[in-house]
Design an enzyme around this catalytic site. Structure first.
Site, PDB file in Angstrom:
ATOM      1  N   SER A 255      45.280  42.414  35.998  1.00 22.28           N
ATOM      2  CA  SER A 255      45.666  41.009  36.038  1.00 22.28           C
ATOM      3  C   SER A 255      44.499  40.187  36.552  1.00 22.28           C
ATOM      4  O   SER A 255      43.427  40.722  36.872  1.00 22.28           O
ATOM      5  CB  SER A 255      46.887  40.815  36.947  1.00 22.28           C
ATOM      6  OG  SER A 255      46.547  41.101  38.295  1.00 22.28           O
ATOM      7  N   LYS A 256      44.710  38.882  36.672  1.00 23.05           N
ATOM      8  CA  LYS A 256      43.635  37.986  37.089  1.00 23.05           C
ATOM      9  C   LYS A 256      43.108  38.301  38.480  1.00 23.05           C
ATOM     10  O   LYS A 256      41.979  37.946  38.812  1.00 23.05           O
ATOM     11  CB  LYS A 256      44.122  36.534  37.028  1.00 23.05           C
ATOM     12  CG  LYS A 256      44.351  36.031  35.603  1.00 23.05           C
ATOM     13  CD  LYS A 256      44.790  34.586  35.587  1.00 23.05           C
ATOM     14  CE  LYS A 256      44.993  34.095  34.155  1.00 23.05           C
ATOM     15  NZ  LYS A 256      45.455  32.683  34.120  1.00 23.05           N
ATOM     16  N   ARG A 257      43.934  38.956  39.293  1.00 17.49           N
ATOM     17  CA  ARG A 257      43.445  39.272  40.648  1.00 17.49           C
ATOM     18  C   ARG A 257      42.308  40.293  40.605  1.00 17.49           C
ATOM     19  O   ARG A 257      41.578  40.459  41.585  1.00 17.49           O
ATOM     20  CB  ARG A 257      44.591  39.805  41.513  1.00 17.49           C
ATOM     21  CG  ARG A 257      45.109  41.182  41.120  1.00 17.49           C
ATOM     22  CD  ARG A 257      46.153  41.691  42.107  1.00 17.49           C
ATOM     23  NE  ARG A 257      46.678  42.988  41.709  1.00 17.49           N
ATOM     24  CZ  ARG A 257      47.665  43.158  40.854  1.00 17.49           C
ATOM     25  NH1 ARG A 257      48.263  42.095  40.317  1.00 17.49           N
ATOM     26  NH2 ARG A 257      48.096  44.365  40.539  1.00 17.49           N
ATOM     27  N   HIS A 258      42.149  40.973  39.470  1.00 20.44           N
ATOM     28  CA  HIS A 258      41.062  41.942  39.324  1.00 20.44           C
ATOM     29  C   HIS A 258      39.789  41.286  38.782  1.00 20.44           C
ATOM     30  O   HIS A 258      38.789  41.960  38.577  1.00 20.44           O
ATOM     31  CB  HIS A 258      41.481  43.077  38.384  1.00 20.44           C
ATOM     32  CG  HIS A 258      42.616  43.901  38.906  1.00 20.44           C
ATOM     33  ND1 HIS A 258      43.904  43.764  38.431  1.00 20.44           N
ATOM     34  CD2 HIS A 258      42.666  44.846  39.886  1.00 20.44           C
ATOM     35  CE1 HIS A 258      44.694  44.619  39.078  1.00 20.44           C
ATOM     36  NE2 HIS A 258      43.970  45.275  39.957  1.00 20.44           N
ATOM     37  N   GLY A 259      39.839  39.974  38.532  1.00 16.72           N
ATOM     38  CA  GLY A 259      38.692  39.288  37.935  1.00 16.72           C
ATOM     39  C   GLY A 259      39.012  38.864  36.509  1.00 16.72           C
ATOM     40  O   GLY A 259      40.166  38.650  36.154  1.00 16.72           O
TER      41      GLY A 259
END
Length: 489
Positions: A255-259
């Site tokens: 997800s976006k939390r991984h970049g």
């Protein structure tokens, strides 16, 4: 199955193309190319609130950027169009009429309130899990009369009574069995006339003669229902291949939390399309278990469903960056200059006309920076000092390399040595400067670091002598004078 391979990628244009969707597209495309089949792009735009023309354009742009071409679909047309679900309402009506005629679809007049009461009773252990088929028992005359009277209704699939287990011969996961007894008579068409996902997708796949459905395993639970619809339509059931999800390094869904997770985000961060294509292809598939650099041509020639792993893939941003560096280094100088140009133009450093006028200068620049680059975003900060007459001196670098009296005087001596050179080349510059440290009684590192900061603005730069040769002599002398003044201040 002897039919020519026909596969499809059917994204929903509710946002940017995620790397998971891109990998699915790559596998479908590669399988079609390897088998001499047909790759179809279909836009499943039935979510009216989130599907937008802008998102559709972004998906097409991302696929094209990756180097994927489709044989049928938006922008290219084809014999099985339209290729947008919102334009295929007539196809769904035709399919529903066929199912009405063969008795595999029936109207259901149960209201939402009635269905909720039945669900509550089932949760309390009083009744049937799923729809209890109340309306299936209605005679055709009674059902027709209620429809004629305008009573709201949906259309449900009549799951065949006594149907044996539904067996999915999955090309990736192997044989998966679903008890038909667990399948309720699910809705095909809503009361407003719009088709449900499991109905529309099957009708589209049947109309387009899709032979293989390659998609994420989040769709696996839909597969038994879709098989029942294929059978109700009297159409052959395609071969399914469900791909495991892509996880972040923490073992959670990417997800976006991984970049960055979208194709365009990676493009903006300086990842090359061929590197991203290569990396995504290896997230679940391998050529031989060892090879990491797999070009699009090799992928088209060697891809097979049999080599797809059923285990979840872990997205490793560092490995992608490493692979991107490999592709940068493998480019010819002319090709890398071509790839660098948009970044240089956007930063206002140069123009295509300048590149065309000085091809030798740009070709000489490439070997100085190629080994250092991992992303194209690094190009501008790496070469900025080569453009323009002056350079901005980094304060920390000035403090580290220039703030001593002996350095200031050594820069003056370096300027004198360079000013008198009959030839302005890397070899001549190095020869003129190599003897200075001993003459000045300082360490070579001190002198060359001071020159580096003076000319490039930083303690980190491409090879020093070659970089000086790429600059005009007057620019180098001017920067040395400016740095000498900054060090004395």
């Amino acid at each position: 199955m002897t039919e020519p391979v026909r596969v499809r990628f059917a994204p929903s244009p509710t946002g940017a193309l995620h790397v998971g969707g891109a990998r699915t597209a790559i596998y479908n495309w590669a399988f079609a190319r390897r088998t001499g089949g047909t790759f179809i792009l279909r836009i499943d735009d039935t979510d009216p609130e989130r599907s937008t023309a802008e998102n559709t354009a972004q998906i097409l742009r991302s696929l094209t950027w990756l180097g994927l071409d489709w044989d049928e679909g938006p922008e290219v047309g084809g014999p099985h169009g339209p290729y947008f679900q919102t334009q295929r309402a007539g196809n769904y009506r035709v399919a529903l009429e066929a199912m009405k005629a063969n008795g595999t679809a029936y109207p259901c007049f149960c209201t939402a309130e009635e269905l909720e009461r039945k669900r509550e009773a089932a949760r309390a252990g009083e009744g049937t899990l799923g729809y209890d088929r109340t309306c299936r028992a209605l005679g055709p005359d009674a059902a027709s009369a209620r429809i004629a009277a305008g009573e709201p209704h949906v259309w449900r699939l009549a799951v065949p009574e006594g149907r044996g287990d539904i067996v999915v011969d999955d090309a990736v996961r192997g044989e998966t069995v679903f008890p038909a007894s667990a399948m309720d008579d699910f809705v095909l068409v809503r009361s407003d006339g719009t088709p449900t996902y499991n109905f529309a997708t099957v009708v589209d796949d049947a109309d387009m003669d899709i032979t293989h459905v390659i998609r994420g395993d989040d769709h696996l639970s839909n597969t038994p229902r879709q098989i029942l619809v294929f059978e109700a339509l009297g159409h052959f059931v395609p071969r399914f291949a469900h791909l495991s999800m892509i996880w972040g390094a923490d073992g959670k869904k990417l997800s976006k939390r991984h970049g960055a997770t979208s194709v365009e985000a990676f493009a903006e961060e300086g990842i090359l399309p061929e590197a991203l294509l290569n990396y995504l292809a290896l997230l679940g598939w391998s050529l031989d278990g060892e090879t990491t650099v797999v070009s699009a041509d090799v992928l088209k020639a060697e891809f097979s469903l049999e080599r797809i792993s059923k285990n979840p893939a872990i997205f490793d941003a560092e490995k992608l960056e490493w692979l991107n560096g490999v592709y940068i280094r493998e480019m010819t100088p002319e090709r890398l200059v071509e790839r660098m140009l948009p970044w240089l133009e956007e930063a206002g450093l140069t123009t295509a006309a300048d590149v065309a006028a000085r091809p030798e200068w740009y070709a000489a620049l490439v070997p100085l920076i190629a080994e250092r680059l991992k992303r194209m975003t690094e190009v501008v900060p790496t070469v900025r000092f080569l453009f323009g007459t002056s350079v901005e001196l980094d304060a920390a670098s000035v403090e580290k390399a220039l703030a001593t009296p002996e350095v200031a005087s050594s820069l003056e001596r370096a300027a004198s040595a360079l000013a008198g050179l009959p030839e302005w080349s890397a070899e001549a510059i190095e020869a003129a400067l190599r003897s200075l440290p001993e003459e000045l009684g300082i360490k070579p590192k001190v002198l060359f670091q001071a020159i580096r900061v003076a000319v490039t603005g930083s303690t980190v730069s491409p090879p020093l002598f070659e970089s000086l040769a790429l600059l005009e002599r007057e620019a180098v002398l001017s920067r040395l004078a400016t740095a000498r003044a900054a060090g004395e201040a």
